[in-house]
Design a protein around this motif. Structure first.
Motif, PDB file in Angstrom:
ATOM      1  N   HIS A 107      -6.395  -3.938   5.750  1.00 16.33           N
ATOM      2  CA  HIS A 107      -7.614  -3.677   4.989  1.00 16.33           C
ATOM      3  C   HIS A 107      -8.305  -2.381   5.393  1.00 16.33           C
ATOM      4  O   HIS A 107      -9.440  -2.131   4.956  1.00 16.33           O
ATOM      5  CB  HIS A 107      -8.594  -4.843   5.166  1.00 16.33           C
ATOM      6  N   TYR A 111       0.832   5.512   0.848  1.00 16.79           N
ATOM      7  CA  TYR A 111       0.198   6.601   1.587  1.00 16.79           C
ATOM      8  C   TYR A 111       0.773   7.915   1.060  1.00 16.79           C
ATOM      9  O   TYR A 111       1.993   8.119   1.089  1.00 16.79           O
ATOM     10  CB  TYR A 111       0.468   6.449   3.085  1.00 16.79           C
ATOM     11  N   PRO A 168       0.815  -1.208   0.000  1.00 18.57           N
ATOM     12  CA  PRO A 168       0.000   0.000   0.000  1.00 18.57           C
ATOM     13  C   PRO A 168       0.854   1.267   0.000  1.00 18.57           C
ATOM     14  O   PRO A 168       1.990   1.265   0.470  1.00 18.57           O
ATOM     15  CB  PRO A 168      -0.791  -0.118   1.298  1.00 18.57           C
ATOM     16  N   ARG A 175      -3.662   3.708  -0.397  1.00 18.25           N
ATOM     17  CA  ARG A 175      -4.547   3.436   0.723  1.00 18.25           C
ATOM     18  C   ARG A 175      -5.198   4.701   1.265  1.00 18.25           C
ATOM     19  O   ARG A 175      -6.344   4.700   1.669  1.00 18.25           O
ATOM     20  CB  ARG A 175      -3.747   2.732   1.823  1.00 18.25           C
ATOM     21  N   HIS A 176      -4.416   5.822   1.299  1.00 12.78           N
ATOM     22  CA  HIS A 176      -4.945   7.035   1.923  1.00 12.78           C
ATOM     23  C   HIS A 176      -4.119   8.234   1.470  1.00 12.78           C
ATOM     24  O   HIS A 176      -2.934   8.096   1.159  1.00 12.78           O
ATOM     25  CB  HIS A 176      -4.885   6.919   3.448  1.00 12.78           C
ATOM     26  N   CYS A 180      -3.068   2.070  10.530  1.00 15.53           N
ATOM     27  CA  CYS A 180      -3.128   1.521   9.176  1.00 15.53           C
ATOM     28  C   CYS A 180      -3.007   0.002   9.230  1.00 15.53           C
ATOM     29  O   CYS A 180      -1.965  -0.533   9.601  1.00 15.53           O
ATOM     30  CB  CYS A 180      -1.998   2.098   8.319  1.00 15.53           C
TER      31      CYS A 180
END
Length: 274
Positions: free
Chosen positions: A241, A146, A144, A184-185, A238
């Motif tokens: 999922h 960020y 992932p 992811r974010h 974090c």
């Protein structure tokens, strides 16, 4: 995995205040509070407006402060910063094109710090060179991922604030949308408001900031609005999922009450503290 976000620290000459608050002292309080309560965090990221006027002395003071921090600290720049002056103190933060961009390896993925600074403007910019750099990083990295940046890529609905959002939001959005399965974010600052939402299907959030606070004054079409709400930073949990982001109002000086057990059997009308 836990990440800490501080934003809009606006360091000034010691003793100078913004909205009656001393930014240097509030930054030290934020860093101390965050690291004391979250010593297991993998990284602290400060998402811009490191200095209020882009003064070199502010960056030198910042370098001293973060050198003493027990956690790794990573930096973005914002519209109140001056890129060249910042890089004279933090040359290691420059990418190959001279922008303040970097990759931060994490135990679960990678953080990418972005440079949305533009000269002589409070608005954000993400030019073709920066776009190409980001696309290349997203193409080669596995998730992932960020993303951290200063300017908001999504309109807030507050007219004066939206005049100074990321001006290249459409082009930026096209890039990240191609890689949204990895991202992811997205964390940003700039607005001095607690914000959440999504951009091309990617969730984003922003905390209020470590010194002065904004206010979503939807009726004011000319000026940015301020308030005396508490100073804050963000804590992100974090998982494989999910991402949960808290805004911690460390500047709150009221009482913290521990009332009520999560055990339903202990909820009693006569003995519950209400």
């Amino acid at each position: 995995m836990k990440l800490l976000q501080l934003t809009d620290i606006h360091l000034t000459k010691p003793g100078d205040t913004i909205a009656g608050r001393e930014p240097n002292e509030n930054f030290r309080k934020a860093l101390h509070h965050a690291t004391r309560h979250h010593p297991d965090a993998e990284a602290v990221v400060i998402t811009g407006d490191l200095s209020d006027w882009g003064d070199r002395e502010d960056y030198l003071r910042l370098k001293t402060e973060i050198a003493a921090c027990p956690l790794p600290v990573h930096l973005c720049i914002g519209n109140h910063d001056e890129r060249d002056i910042f890089l004279s103190v933090f040359p290691e933060c420059a990418d190959e094109n001279g922008f303040v961009q970097s990759l931060v390896p994490l135990s679960e993925g990678t953080a990418i710090l972005l440079d949305s600074w533009g000269a002589n403007s409070h608005a954000g910019f993400y030019c073709a060179k920066r776009q190409a750099w980001l696309d290349a990083q997203l193409s080669r990295l596995s998730g992932p991922i960020y993303l951290f940046m200063h300017h908001n890529p999504v309109p807030t609905g507050v007219a004066p604030m939206d005049q100074i959002m990321l001006q290249d939001a459409d082009a930026f959005g096209q890039i990240i949308s191609r890689h949204k399965d990895k991202i992811r974010h997205l964390f940003h600052g700039h607005c001095h408001l607690p914000l959440t939402g999504s951009f091309h299907g990617i969730p984003f959030s922003a905390p209020r900031g470590t010194n002065h606070a904004g206010w979503p004054d939807f009726d004011n079409e000319r000026n940015l609005s301020a308030s005396d709400l508490p100073e804050s930073y963000a804590v992100a949990f974090c998982g494989p999922h999910s991402v949960m982001v808290h805004m911690v109002e460390y500047g709150y000086e009221g009482q913290i009450r521990r009332e009520g057990s999560p055990d339903y059997a202990e909820w009693d009308r006569l003995t519950m503290v209400r």
